[in-house]
Design an enzyme around this catalytic site. Structure first.
Site, PDB file in Angstrom:
ATOM      1  CB  CYS A 133      14.624   4.425   5.701  1.00  0.00           C
ATOM      2  SG  CYS A 133      14.677   6.176   5.908  1.00  0.00           S
ATOM      3  CG  ASP A 169       5.631   1.562   0.366  1.00  0.00           C
ATOM      4  OD1 ASP A 169       6.420   1.934   1.152  1.00  0.00           O
ATOM      5  OD2 ASP A 169       4.789   2.207  -0.383  1.00  0.00           O
ATOM      6  NE  ARG A 179       5.606  10.023  -0.135  1.00  0.00           N
ATOM      7  CZ  ARG A 179       6.211  10.734   0.834  1.00  0.00           C
ATOM      8  NH1 ARG A 179       5.424  11.630   1.344  1.00  0.00           N
ATOM      9  NH2 ARG A 179       7.404  10.424   1.262  1.00  0.00           N
ATOM     10  NE  ARG A 214      10.550   6.579  -5.424  1.00  0.00           N
ATOM     11  CZ  ARG A 214       9.965   6.389  -4.401  1.00  0.00           C
ATOM     12  NH1 ARG A 214       9.331   5.196  -3.880  1.00  0.00           N
ATOM     13  NH2 ARG A 214      10.079   7.183  -3.275  1.00  0.00           N
ATOM     14  CB  SER A 234       9.710   7.838   2.215  1.00  0.00           C
ATOM     15  OG  SER A 234       8.342   7.866   2.480  1.00  0.00           O
ATOM     16  CE  LYS A 237       3.977   5.704  -0.194  1.00  0.00           C
ATOM     17  NZ  LYS A 237       4.621   4.889   0.641  1.00  0.00           N
TER      18      LYS A 237
HETATM   19  C1  OXD Z   1       7.245   6.804  -0.275  1.00  0.00           C
HETATM   20  C2  OXD Z   1       6.913   5.337  -1.443  1.00  0.00           C
HETATM   21  O1  OXD Z   1       7.556   7.923  -0.591  1.00  0.00           O
HETATM   22  O2  OXD Z   1       6.655   4.403  -1.105  1.00  0.00           O
HETATM   23  O3  OXD Z   1       7.217   6.304   0.699  1.00  0.00           O
HETATM   24  O4  OXD Z   1       6.968   5.935  -2.605  1.00  0.00           O
HETATM   25 MN    MN Z   2       6.480   4.301   1.107  1.00  0.00          MN
END
Ligand code: OXD
Ligand code: MN
Length: 574
Positions: A240, A267, A59, A357, A238, A196
């Protein structure tokens, strides 16, 4: 749609119906042009690797804007641009950008199709990779379109990968118009607009107006040996460990006794008060877009089982026989190719990008709960906030009441991770783990949270955890993973009024013996740091929280200031 086509000038327009045949045609086309590399069909059937542009891996918070008519409505927590300027800037980028490309129109629903808590959107994109990912992450296609036609109200998203030039990359939100415009990135958080952009930034704004909450939280269910289930929502920044916690496997003794953990989401959580005054939550997503590195048989066996088939991997390494590989996978295999497609050389770069990912349907997860499809959502017993804090913050504490819980969330701090571009490991305030995602002024957001405490409300208890406390040797003091259930168990016992605690100015901490940790080997240092309250350290932490909150000026709710001041006063030496 016509206007968008006139602006972007695609060669073709494809309306996505979400069917298997459409997905198959798209993946075949992407295999042919190299966008997707098929993985070993024996070990990872119907799975692919996608390698992004090397400058497009996370991001981009510095290029993400919230465009509200009034600057103060976006708040100091967002980059702001006036809506007219935002549109002009984006539309000049979009002009003719789909020439030679196909424009895909993706109708999608965030949340179960039949749920009153769900909300719909339409994303227009020129990226087949985005379409394939949206199909996994949302309820996409014909049923969503039918709901959109019935309701008439939906979020409009326009996306183009453009030239993938970081200098021509912006993610802009127009919450007052339920509109998103994203240009120049194919990365999930920037390009899968349902996630997001819609489910957090636009939805948080919408939720404020409509009396609900759109949060960066996992949702899990814990079933005790008596067969009773409590649902917990937990916010962590994110990368964590939300995915790991959401799919937790209980320690052996707990399993033997009949404890079970089930996964609703990893999420995002949308919650609103039900008729009985409790908060009911849905996961608006249908899939996981999880961080690959560190995922192993030890850290998250459920995730590993989930991603064994029908998965899109992005920016991981490859073994000689085309299996995906990442740092920490710990499966005895070795990578030969890194995420950039070059021969693996550990001196040069890791095999997998730290923010690589996997995209996979939630239903493939062995711990997936059918309650994730429940139209009314699940009742939340506890809300957990947590960050990555190497020092000061104990393993767990409980807020005294809702207003204190809101302060605990607002004061959250965490060390930054690779999920966003920029420095990693720097401590920053990340209220409710929403710093990158709240679509309006945090001061108003805190007020909105406080507003849920009204007559008749039966709100969840609020807790704070820190799985990341380190000892003097720099090593983690708490084993984490499955053992985190011991902490969740204490929370449930607190909710039921069965567990003890000691009161401190920062909240209620478990005493030795309140947590079932007899069989967890913990040093004296670990015990004192995980369960101790360091008064001088917290005094300066509260001074820093005060300075941070003062940054929101007169808009900050007085009630929040009052809770902070009263705790700070209790900590003054007498
Ligand atoms: C983040 C995600 O960046 O969930 O929080 O991808
Ligand atoms: Mn996230």
């Amino acid at each position: 749609m016509l206007q968008v086509a006139l602006l972007t000038q695609p060669d073709r327009i494809h309306w996505c119906d979400g069917s298997d045949s459409e997905f198959a045609a798209l993946t075949t086309q992407m295999e042919a042009d190299g966008t997707l590399i098929p993985l070993n069909p024996q070990t990872h059937p119907r799975s692919w690797l996608h390698r992004s542009h090397p400058d497009d891996v996370a991001r981009v918070e510095h290029l993400t804007f919230v465009c509200t008519s009034e600057r103060d409505d976006a708040g100091p927590n967002n980059h702001w641009m006036a809506p007219a300027d935002g549109h002009a800037q984006m539309d000049s980028l979009f002009e003719g950008c789909m020439r030679g490309r196909t424009m895909y129109v993706i109708p999608y629903c965030m949340g179960p199709i039949g749920s009153p808590l769900s909300r719909c959107g339409v994303e227009i994109t020129d990226s087949p990779y985005v379409v394939a990912n949206m199909r996994i992450m949302t309820r996409m296609g014909a049923p969503a379109l039918a709901r959109i036609e019935r309701e008439g109200r939906f979020v409009r998203g326009l996306h183009s990968t453009g030239e993938l030039d970081p200098n021509r990359r912006f993610i802009m939100h127009f919450p007052e118009e339920l509109t998103i415009k994203s240009y120049g990135s194919g990365y999930g958080g920037n390009a899968l607009l349902g996630k997001k952009c819609h489910a957090l930034r636009i939805a948080s704004h919408q939720a404020r107006g409509e009396g609900w909450l759109a949060e960066h939280m996992l949702i899990l269910g814990i079933e005790n040996p008596q067969g009773e289930t409590h649902y917990i929502a937990a916010a962590f920044p994110s990368a964590c460990g939300k995915t790991n916690l959401a799919m937790l496997i209980p320690p052996e003794g707990y399993r033997r006794d009949g404890w079970k953990v089930t996964t609703i989401g990893d999420d995002i959580c949308w919650m609103r008060p039900g008729a009985d005054g409790r908060l009911y939550a849905i996961n608006p997503e249908a899939g996981f877009f999880g961080v690959a590195p560190g995922t192993s048989q030890k850290s998250n066996p459920n995730a590993l089982a989930t991603i064994q088939h029908d998965t899109i991997f992005t920016n991981v390494g490859l073994t000689a026989d085309n299996q995906p590989w990442w740092e920490g996978i710990d499966n005895g295999q070795v990578p030969v190719t890194d995420w950039r497609g070059e021969p693996y050389d550990p001196a040069k770069r890791p095999a997998a990008h730290p923010n690589s990912r996997f995209t996979v349907s939630a239903r493939q997860c062995p711990s997936w709960s059918p309650m994730a499809e429940d139209a009314q959502g699940v009742p939340i017993s506890a809300i957990v906030f947590g960050g990555r804090r190497a020092s000061l913050v104990p393993l767990v504490f409980e807020a005294r009441d809702w207003a204190h819980g809101v302060l605990v969330g607002a004061a959250m701090g965490s060390e930054t991770t690779a999920a966003a571009t920029g420095a990693v490991g720097v401590m920053r305030r990340d209220p409710m783990a929403m710093k990158p995602f709240c679509g309006y002024n945090f001061a108003d957001y805190f007020a909105h949270w406080l507003s849920f405490d009204k007559p008749g409300a039966k709100l969840p208890k609020v807790f704070h955890v820190n799985w990341f406390r380190k000892g003097d040797d720099g090593k983690f003091l708490w084993p984490g993973f499955g053992d985190n259930l011991r902490v969740l168990e204490w929370m449930i016992e607190r909710v039921e009024g069965r567990a003890g605690a000691v009161e401190t100015p920062i909240g209620n901490l478990p005493r030795e013996g309140d947590l079932h940790i007899d069989d967890v080997p913990l040093s004296d240092e670990a015990r004192s740091k995980l369960f101790g309250f360091d008064a001088p350290g917290w005094r300066s932490e509260f001074a820093s929280i005060g300075e941070y909150l003062d940054g929101y000026g007169a808009r900050l709710p007085a009630a929040l200031k009052a809770v902070r001041s009263s705790i700070a006063a209790q900590m003054e030496p007498r």
